[in-house]
Write a protein that holds these residues in place. Structure first.
Motif, mmCIF file in Angstrom:
data_model
loop_
_atom_site.group_PDB
_atom_site.id
_atom_site.type_symbol
_atom_site.label_atom_id
_atom_site.label_comp_id
_atom_site.label_asym_id
_atom_site.label_seq_id
_atom_site.Cartn_x
_atom_site.Cartn_y
_atom_site.Cartn_z
ATOM 1 N N VAL A 1 0.845 -1.198 0.000
ATOM 2 C CA VAL A 1 0.000 0.000 0.000
ATOM 3 C C VAL A 1 0.883 1.252 0.000
ATOM 4 C CG1 VAL A 1 -1.681 1.336 1.348
ATOM 5 C CG2 VAL A 1 -1.987 -1.134 1.074
ATOM 6 N N VAL A 2 1.950 1.203 0.784
ATOM 7 C CA VAL A 2 2.886 2.338 0.825
ATOM 8 C C VAL A 2 3.687 2.406 -0.472
ATOM 9 C CG1 VAL A 2 4.781 3.417 2.113
ATOM 10 C CG2 VAL A 2 3.010 2.147 3.336
ATOM 11 N N ASP A 3 4.090 1.249 -0.990
ATOM 12 C CA ASP A 3 4.838 1.214 -2.254
ATOM 13 C C ASP A 3 4.050 1.850 -3.397
ATOM 14 O OD1 ASP A 3 7.023 -0.034 -1.101
ATOM 15 O OD2 ASP A 3 6.369 -2.055 -1.659
ATOM 16 N N GLU A 4 2.735 1.808 -3.310
ATOM 17 C CA GLU A 4 1.882 2.397 -4.345
ATOM 18 C C GLU A 4 1.812 3.918 -4.243
ATOM 19 O OE1 GLU A 4 -1.920 0.554 -3.961
ATOM 20 O OE2 GLU A 4 -1.071 -1.439 -4.191
ATOM 21 N N LEU B 1 5.207 -2.487 13.049
ATOM 22 C CA LEU B 1 6.398 -1.653 13.223
ATOM 23 C C LEU B 1 7.104 -1.427 11.881
ATOM 24 C CD1 LEU B 1 7.691 -3.135 16.582
ATOM 25 C CD2 LEU B 1 6.865 -0.797 16.207
ATOM 26 N N LEU B 2 7.178 -2.479 11.072
ATOM 27 C CA LEU B 2 7.761 -2.328 9.721
ATOM 28 C C LEU B 2 6.959 -1.331 8.897
ATOM 29 C CD1 LEU B 2 8.641 -6.018 8.780
ATOM 30 C CD2 LEU B 2 10.254 -4.132 9.073
ATOM 31 N N LEU B 3 5.632 -1.444 8.967
ATOM 32 C CA LEU B 3 4.765 -0.518 8.246
ATOM 33 C C LEU B 3 4.995 0.914 8.715
ATOM 34 C CD1 LEU B 3 2.390 0.092 6.296
ATOM 35 C CD2 LEU B 3 0.864 -0.313 8.249
ATOM 36 N N SER B 4 5.028 1.108 10.013
ATOM 37 C CA SER B 4 5.224 2.444 10.564
ATOM 38 C C SER B 4 6.542 3.043 10.089
ATOM 39 C CB SER B 4 5.192 2.386 12.100
ATOM 40 O OG SER B 4 5.452 3.650 12.645
ATOM 41 N N ASP B 5 7.610 2.250 10.122
ATOM 42 C CA ASP B 5 8.913 2.737 9.670
ATOM 43 C C ASP B 5 8.882 3.104 8.190
ATOM 44 O OD1 ASP B 5 9.923 2.418 12.208
ATOM 45 O OD2 ASP B 5 10.944 0.520 11.769
ATOM 46 N N LYS B 6 8.225 2.278 7.393
ATOM 47 C CA LYS B 6 8.160 2.530 5.952
ATOM 48 C C LYS B 6 7.363 3.805 5.661
ATOM 49 C CE LYS B 6 7.745 0.275 1.591
ATOM 50 N NZ LYS B 6 8.158 -0.960 1.005
ATOM 51 N N GLY C 1 7.857 9.809 4.324
ATOM 52 C CA GLY C 1 7.372 11.152 4.635
ATOM 53 C C GLY C 1 5.889 11.197 4.937
ATOM 54 N N GLY C 2 5.323 10.057 5.310
ATOM 55 C CA GLY C 2 3.884 9.978 5.561
ATOM 56 C C GLY C 2 3.523 9.895 7.028
ATOM 57 N N GLN C 3 2.260 9.563 7.248
ATOM 58 C CA GLN C 3 1.730 9.452 8.602
ATOM 59 C C GLN C 3 0.829 8.228 8.677
ATOM 60 O OE1 GLN C 3 -0.173 13.356 8.557
ATOM 61 N NE2 GLN C 3 1.164 13.959 10.249
ATOM 62 N N LEU C 4 0.839 7.590 9.844
ATOM 63 C CA LEU C 4 0.021 6.405 10.096
ATOM 64 C C LEU C 4 -0.781 6.623 11.369
ATOM 65 C CD1 LEU C 4 -0.691 3.369 9.548
ATOM 66 C CD2 LEU C 4 1.297 2.808 10.971
ATOM 67 N N ARG C 5 -2.071 6.343 11.286
ATOM 68 C CA ARG C 5 -2.942 6.390 12.458
ATOM 69 C C ARG C 5 -3.664 5.053 12.562
ATOM 70 N NH1 ARG C 5 -0.023 9.939 12.737
ATOM 71 N NH2 ARG C 5 -0.408 12.163 12.972
ATOM 72 N N LEU C 6 -3.869 4.582 13.781
ATOM 73 C CA LEU C 6 -4.627 3.361 14.038
ATOM 74 C C LEU C 6 -5.946 3.762 14.677
ATOM 75 C CD1 LEU C 6 -1.738 2.385 13.619
ATOM 76 C CD2 LEU C 6 -2.039 0.797 15.496
ATOM 77 N N THR D 1 2.876 -3.651 25.774
ATOM 78 C CA THR D 1 4.139 -3.622 25.024
ATOM 79 C C THR D 1 4.696 -2.205 24.880
ATOM 80 O OG1 THR D 1 2.946 -3.523 22.917
ATOM 81 C CG2 THR D 1 3.603 -5.711 23.715
ATOM 82 N N ARG D 2 3.973 -1.239 25.392
ATOM 83 C CA ARG D 2 4.353 0.178 25.347
ATOM 84 C C ARG D 2 4.438 0.731 23.923
ATOM 85 N NH1 ARG D 2 8.349 0.644 30.541
ATOM 86 N NH2 ARG D 2 6.904 -0.421 31.904
ATOM 87 N N LEU D 3 3.697 0.098 23.032
ATOM 88 C CA LEU D 3 3.679 0.573 21.654
ATOM 89 C C LEU D 3 2.706 1.728 21.447
ATOM 90 C CD1 LEU D 3 4.136 -2.737 19.680
ATOM 91 C CD2 LEU D 3 5.763 -0.861 19.941
ATOM 92 N N THR D 4 1.995 2.104 22.496
ATOM 93 C CA THR D 4 1.166 3.305 22.400
ATOM 94 C C THR D 4 2.047 4.545 22.223
ATOM 95 O OG1 THR D 4 1.068 3.354 24.814
ATOM 96 C CG2 THR D 4 -0.820 2.401 23.660
ATOM 97 N N ALA D 5 3.324 4.433 22.594
ATOM 98 C CA ALA D 5 4.259 5.538 22.380
ATOM 99 C C ALA D 5 4.721 5.601 20.916
ATOM 100 C CB ALA D 5 5.469 5.390 23.300
ATOM 101 N N LYS D 6 4.665 4.489 20.225
ATOM 102 C CA LYS D 6 5.118 4.415 18.828
ATOM 103 C C LYS D 6 3.994 4.737 17.851
ATOM 104 C CE LYS D 6 7.716 2.927 15.322
ATOM 105 N NZ LYS D 6 8.848 3.643 14.815
ATOM 106 N N PHE D 7 2.766 4.338 18.189
ATOM 107 C CA PHE D 7 1.629 4.506 17.287
ATOM 108 C C PHE D 7 0.663 5.547 17.829
ATOM 109 C CE2 PHE D 7 2.971 0.086 16.594
ATOM 110 C CZ PHE D 7 3.163 0.102 15.226
ATOM 111 N N THR D 8 0.098 6.337 16.916
ATOM 112 C CA THR D 8 -0.975 7.249 17.285
ATOM 113 C C THR D 8 -2.278 6.493 17.096
ATOM 114 O OG1 THR D 8 0.314 9.154 16.561
ATOM 115 C CG2 THR D 8 -2.074 9.463 16.814
ATOM 116 N N ILE D 9 -2.991 6.284 18.200
ATOM 117 C CA ILE D 9 -4.227 5.500 18.189
ATOM 118 C C ILE D 9 -5.392 6.433 18.501
ATOM 119 C CG2 ILE D 9 -5.472 3.579 19.254
ATOM 120 C CD1 ILE D 9 -2.688 2.368 19.924
#
Length: 120
Positions: free
Chosen positions: A45-48, A72-77, A82-87, A101-109
């Protein structure tokens, strides 16, 4: 947009421009072959050229740690593009995994799709 087996994509409008809502279709993301296929679809999806993504978890009831790795791979990509990811629409049990897992600090939910789009 190409056809996906594990995702449903919908064009949308974020606050600062076009976005894509990516709905996860499978309720149990536990089997490795499913998770790897999902990961490949998400990354494509990001590659597109899609840089602003809302990942909708409404259908997801459970997932494995390998699913977290894929996210995490998706978020890094997305970030490198130069994009943004929201869950959004994350069920309480799934939300607890992000918190433990403390991933609430990595992802905007965000609670809803509308709120996630408003944050893009």
């Amino acid at each position: 947009m190409p056809e996906y087996k594990h995702l449903q994509l919908s064009p949308a409008q974020g606050t600062s421009g076009p976005a894509v809502v990516v709905r996860l279709i499978d309720s149990k993301l536990l089997k490795p072959e499913l998770i790897f296929a999902l990961r490949d679809e998400l990354l494509s999806v990001v590659d597109e050229g899609n840089k602003k993504l809302v990942l909708d978890f409404a259908a997801v009831e459970s997932f494995s740690s390998e699913t977290l790795n894929s996210l995490l791979l998706l978020s890094d990509k997305v970030t490198k593009a130069g994009g943004q990811l929201r869950l959004c629409n994350i069920r309480p049990l799934v939300q607890s995994v992000f918190e433990i897992t403390r991933l609430t600090a990595k992802f905007t939910i965000k609670p809803t799709e509308a709120e996630a789009l408003a944050d893009l």
